[in-house]
Design a protein around this motif. Structure first.
Motif, PDB file in Angstrom:
ATOM      1  N   SER A   1       7.610 -16.864 -28.304  1.00 18.27           N
ATOM      2  CA  SER A   1       8.582 -17.942 -28.153  1.00 18.27           C
ATOM      3  C   SER A   1       9.779 -17.776 -29.105  1.00 18.27           C
ATOM      4  CB  SER A   1       7.902 -19.302 -28.349  1.00 18.27           C
ATOM      5  OG  SER A   1       7.540 -19.534 -29.691  1.00 18.27           O
ATOM      6  N   SER A   2      10.471 -18.875 -29.371  1.00 18.26           N
ATOM      7  CA  SER A   2      11.676 -18.840 -30.202  1.00 18.26           C
ATOM      8  C   SER A   2      11.364 -18.724 -31.680  1.00 18.26           C
ATOM      9  CB  SER A   2      12.515 -20.100 -29.950  1.00 18.26           C
ATOM     10  OG  SER A   2      11.729 -21.255 -30.141  1.00 18.26           O
ATOM     11  N   LEU A   3      10.084 -18.635 -32.045  1.00 22.80           N
ATOM     12  CA  LEU A   3       9.725 -18.427 -33.448  1.00 22.80           C
ATOM     13  C   LEU A   3      10.286 -17.125 -33.995  1.00 22.80           C
ATOM     14  CD1 LEU A   3       6.028 -19.661 -33.480  1.00 22.80           C
ATOM     15  CD2 LEU A   3       7.972 -20.717 -34.653  1.00 22.80           C
ATOM     16  N   LYS A   4      10.632 -16.186 -33.121  1.00 25.07           N
ATOM     17  CA  LYS A   4      11.179 -14.911 -33.592  1.00 25.07           C
ATOM     18  C   LYS A   4      12.506 -15.115 -34.319  1.00 25.07           C
ATOM     19  CE  LYS A   4      10.567 -13.232 -29.383  1.00 25.07           C
ATOM     20  NZ  LYS A   4       9.550 -14.145 -28.791  1.00 25.07           N
ATOM     21  N   PHE A   5      13.352 -16.001 -33.805  1.00 22.62           N
ATOM     22  CA  PHE A   5      14.601 -16.321 -34.495  1.00 22.62           C
ATOM     23  C   PHE A   5      14.314 -16.932 -35.868  1.00 22.62           C
ATOM     24  CE2 PHE A   5      15.681 -16.715 -29.953  1.00 22.62           C
ATOM     25  CZ  PHE A   5      16.817 -15.930 -29.876  1.00 22.62           C
ATOM     26  N   CYS A   6      13.315 -17.786 -35.911  1.00 22.26           N
ATOM     27  CA  CYS A   6      12.995 -18.497 -37.152  1.00 22.26           C
ATOM     28  C   CYS A   6      12.419 -17.555 -38.200  1.00 22.26           C
ATOM     29  CB  CYS A   6      12.027 -19.638 -36.862  1.00 22.26           C
ATOM     30  SG  CYS A   6      12.669 -20.848 -35.684  1.00 22.26           S
ATOM     31  N   MET A   7      11.684 -16.539 -37.769  1.00 15.10           N
ATOM     32  CA  MET A   7      11.157 -15.561 -38.718  1.00 15.10           C
ATOM     33  C   MET A   7      12.281 -14.815 -39.426  1.00 15.10           C
ATOM     34  SD  MET A   7       7.894 -14.132 -36.543  1.00 15.10           S
ATOM     35  CE  MET A   7       7.492 -12.849 -37.752  1.00 15.10           C
TER      36      MET A   7
ATOM     37  N   PRO B   1      11.441 -27.706 -23.217  1.00  8.02           N
ATOM     38  CA  PRO B   1      10.426 -28.601 -23.790  1.00  8.02           C
ATOM     39  C   PRO B   1       9.161 -27.898 -24.235  1.00  8.02           C
ATOM     40  CG  PRO B   1      10.436 -28.781 -21.409  1.00  8.02           C
ATOM     41  CD  PRO B   1      11.612 -27.916 -21.771  1.00  8.02           C
ATOM     42  N   LEU B   2       8.899 -26.715 -23.671  1.00  6.72           N
ATOM     43  CA  LEU B   2       7.714 -25.953 -24.086  1.00  6.72           C
ATOM     44  C   LEU B   2       8.013 -24.479 -23.860  1.00  6.72           C
ATOM     45  CD1 LEU B   2       3.993 -26.879 -23.186  1.00  6.72           C
ATOM     46  CD2 LEU B   2       4.764 -24.701 -24.128  1.00  6.72           C
ATOM     47  N   ASP B   3       8.576 -23.849 -24.880  1.00  4.86           N
ATOM     48  CA  ASP B   3       8.910 -22.428 -24.817  1.00  4.86           C
ATOM     49  C   ASP B   3       7.662 -21.633 -25.165  1.00  4.86           C
ATOM     50  OD1 ASP B   3      10.355 -20.057 -24.672  1.00  4.86           O
ATOM     51  OD2 ASP B   3      10.887 -20.135 -26.798  1.00  4.86           O
ATOM     52  N   GLY B   4       7.286 -20.719 -24.286  1.00  5.99           N
ATOM     53  CA  GLY B   4       6.063 -19.961 -24.491  1.00  5.99           C
ATOM     54  C   GLY B   4       4.887 -20.566 -23.740  1.00  5.99           C
TER      55      GLY B   4
ATOM     56  N   SER C   1      -2.790 -19.387 -27.548  1.00  7.00           N
ATOM     57  CA  SER C   1      -2.010 -19.010 -28.725  1.00  7.00           C
ATOM     58  C   SER C   1      -1.316 -20.241 -29.301  1.00  7.00           C
ATOM     59  CB  SER C   1      -0.970 -17.957 -28.347  1.00  7.00           C
ATOM     60  OG  SER C   1      -0.018 -17.782 -29.385  1.00  7.00           O
ATOM     61  N   ASP C   2      -1.052 -20.208 -30.618  1.00  8.06           N
ATOM     62  CA  ASP C   2      -0.358 -21.309 -31.279  1.00  8.06           C
ATOM     63  C   ASP C   2       1.159 -21.164 -31.246  1.00  8.06           C
ATOM     64  OD1 ASP C   2      -2.787 -22.425 -31.951  1.00  8.06           O
ATOM     65  OD2 ASP C   2      -2.825 -21.521 -33.956  1.00  8.06           O
ATOM     66  N   GLU C   3       1.673 -20.053 -30.713  1.00  8.04           N
ATOM     67  CA  GLU C   3       3.081 -19.720 -30.872  1.00  8.04           C
ATOM     68  C   GLU C   3       3.944 -20.238 -29.726  1.00  8.04           C
ATOM     69  OE1 GLU C   3       2.787 -15.489 -31.389  1.00  8.04           O
ATOM     70  OE2 GLU C   3       2.770 -15.686 -33.570  1.00  8.04           O
ATOM     71  N   PHE C   4       3.819 -21.500 -29.396  1.00 11.12           N
ATOM     72  CA  PHE C   4       4.717 -22.121 -28.431  1.00 11.12           C
ATOM     73  C   PHE C   4       5.560 -23.153 -29.180  1.00 11.12           C
ATOM     74  CE2 PHE C   4       0.551 -24.130 -28.252  1.00 11.12           C
ATOM     75  CZ  PHE C   4       0.840 -25.465 -28.479  1.00 11.12           C
ATOM     76  N   THR C   5       6.731 -23.448 -28.637  1.00 16.32           N
ATOM     77  CA  THR C   5       7.676 -24.283 -29.371  1.00 16.32           C
ATOM     78  C   THR C   5       8.374 -25.288 -28.460  1.00 16.32           C
ATOM     79  OG1 THR C   5       9.437 -22.638 -29.068  1.00 16.32           O
ATOM     80  CG2 THR C   5       8.181 -22.529 -31.117  1.00 16.32           C
ATOM     81  N   VAL C   6       8.914 -26.305 -29.109  1.00 17.34           N
ATOM     82  CA  VAL C   6       9.817 -27.277 -28.486  1.00 17.34           C
ATOM     83  C   VAL C   6      11.222 -26.928 -28.968  1.00 17.34           C
ATOM     84  CG1 VAL C   6      10.450 -29.711 -28.308  1.00 17.34           C
ATOM     85  CG2 VAL C   6       8.027 -29.056 -28.504  1.00 17.34           C
ATOM     86  N   ASN C   7      12.160 -26.753 -28.044  1.00 15.56           N
ATOM     87  CA  ASN C   7      13.515 -26.318 -28.391  1.00 15.56           C
ATOM     88  C   ASN C   7      14.555 -27.323 -27.910  1.00 15.56           C
ATOM     89  OD1 ASN C   7      12.391 -23.928 -29.322  1.00 15.56           O
ATOM     90  ND2 ASN C   7      12.786 -22.825 -27.428  1.00 15.56           N
ATOM     91  N   ILE C   8      15.419 -27.763 -28.816  1.00 17.98           N
ATOM     92  CA  ILE C   8      16.513 -28.677 -28.488  1.00 17.98           C
ATOM     93  C   ILE C   8      17.779 -28.156 -29.161  1.00 17.98           C
ATOM     94  CG2 ILE C   8      17.329 -31.061 -28.503  1.00 17.98           C
ATOM     95  CD1 ILE C   8      14.439 -31.931 -29.131  1.00 17.98           C
ATOM     96  N   ALA C   9      18.876 -28.075 -28.426  1.00 19.09           N
ATOM     97  CA  ALA C   9      20.132 -27.581 -29.010  1.00 19.09           C
ATOM     98  C   ALA C   9      21.313 -28.355 -28.456  1.00 19.09           C
ATOM     99  CB  ALA C   9      20.307 -26.088 -28.713  1.00 19.09           C
ATOM    100  N   LEU C  10      22.356 -28.459 -29.267  1.00 16.65           N
ATOM    101  CA  LEU C  10      23.651 -28.970 -28.836  1.00 16.65           C
ATOM    102  C   LEU C  10      24.596 -27.784 -28.696  1.00 16.65           C
ATOM    103  CD1 LEU C  10      25.683 -31.316 -28.297  1.00 16.65           C
ATOM    104  CD2 LEU C  10      26.224 -31.207 -30.748  1.00 16.65           C
ATOM    105  N   ILE C  11      25.245 -27.689 -27.537  1.00 14.30           N
ATOM    106  CA  ILE C  11      26.233 -26.642 -27.292  1.00 14.30           C
ATOM    107  C   ILE C  11      27.623 -27.268 -27.364  1.00 14.30           C
ATOM    108  CG2 ILE C  11      27.014 -24.851 -25.700  1.00 14.30           C
ATOM    109  CD1 ILE C  11      24.119 -24.520 -26.745  1.00 14.30           C
ATOM    110  N   GLU C  12      28.513 -26.646 -28.118  1.00 14.61           N
ATOM    111  CA  GLU C  12      29.906 -27.088 -28.225  1.00 14.61           C
ATOM    112  C   GLU C  12      30.809 -25.870 -28.111  1.00 14.61           C
ATOM    113  OE1 GLU C  12      30.139 -30.925 -30.952  1.00 14.61           O
ATOM    114  OE2 GLU C  12      29.203 -29.267 -32.041  1.00 14.61           O
ATOM    115  N   GLY C  13      31.657 -25.854 -27.095  1.00  8.80           N
ATOM    116  CA  GLY C  13      32.562 -24.732 -26.909  1.00  8.80           C
ATOM    117  C   GLY C  13      31.848 -23.416 -26.708  1.00  8.80           C
TER     118      GLY C  13
END
Length: 271
Positions: free
Chosen positions: A200-206, A94-97, A105-117
């Motif tokens: 946070s997870s912004l690195k993947f998004c970059m 719910p609050l990464d970072g 810092s502004d670089e915190f994120t909300v992360n939601i994912a669906l895992i399948e297999g």
């Protein structure tokens, strides 16, 4: 009601719905955001705040209403000893970072994912202090969105694609506060022309939006730290591989849902 994310439209629709939940969670986080906010230490020593727990309540409520039969594994309600998860489950941070959040810092994120297999097939990364929402489904998307705003239709968003590796060398994005020695050693062995720090997870998004090419994190992380970002990145044409060279997998109850290092790439991994 969405019963499956097996087709393209269902994945995109679910990503959009994740975005709506993240926007509301971001509104709650920003309403609590304050220099006076206090944190307490969890059993593992990491900090948790009222914003973490309030955002998680919002997301859990939304996911339970959307797909009540799909279990939720979320950071703040996780308990050591949680048993194996089924083939299909939600992963939530719910609050990464939180450390970035506490330092202003502004670089915190909300992360939601669906895992399948064992694979993150749908994901949402939302940076409420930056007004930036990333979605990963059949495709990857980005839109400016203030916390609490309604999410626009996907066809009005920017479509994300990773970039070909530059001939002059890679751009690496690395953790602002957690760069470990082994990850640094990997970067030293590669042809790195530039580096960009991020939280946070912004690195993947970059990487997903073509700003960088590689993100190594060979120190341990938890599955909820990486799943949503991996979903966005793979939807944009990238990949995230573990130490064995195969895609990073999820639902690892035997390790306490811990990742033993990974490297995120914009395209196919380089030798």
């Amino acid at each position: 009601m969405i019963h499956s994310a097996t087709n393209a439209q269902a994945r995109n629709d679910l990503a959009w719905r994740f975005g709506a939940m993240a926007s509301e969670a971001g509104r709650v986080i920003m309403s609590i955001y304050s220099p006076a906010l206090r944190a307490v230490a969890k059993a593992d020593g990491s900090p948790v705040t009222e914003a973490d727990t309030a955002a998680e309540r919002v997301i859990r409520s939304g996911l339970s209403a959307l797909l009540p039969d799909v279990p939720i594994l979320a950071e703040e309600s996780f308990a050591a000893g949680t048993g194996p998860m089924p083939d299909r489950f939600f992963l939530v941070d719910p609050l990464d970072g939180t450390r970035e959040f506490l330092t202003g810092s502004d670089e915190f994120t909300v992360n939601i994912a669906l895992i399948e297999g064992g694979e993150p097939t749908v994901g949402c990364v939302y940076a409420p202090a930056l007004d930036c929402l990333y979605l990963g489904g059949e495709g990857a998307f980005r839109v400016e969105l203030r916390p609490g705003e309604a999410v626009p239709a996907l066809d009005s968003m920017d479509v994300l694609r990773t970039r070909p590796y530059p001939a002059q060398g890679l751009c690496a994005v690395a953790s602002r506060s957690h760069l470990d020695d082994e990850s640094e050693a990997l970067l030293q062995r590669l042809q790195i022309a530039a580096r960009k720090p991020a939280g946070s997870s912004l690195k993947f998004c970059m990487i997903a939006q073509g700003d960088s090419d590689i993100y190594p994190r060979l120190a341990p992380t938890m599955e909820w730290d990486t799943a949503a970002g991996q979903a966005v990145l793979t939807s944009a044409g990238g990949c995230v591989i573990g130490r064995d060279g195969s895609p990073l997998r999820y639902g690892k109850a035997e390790t306490g849902f811990r990742n033993d290092g990974f490297v995120a790439w914009g395209r196919a991994p380089l030798p």
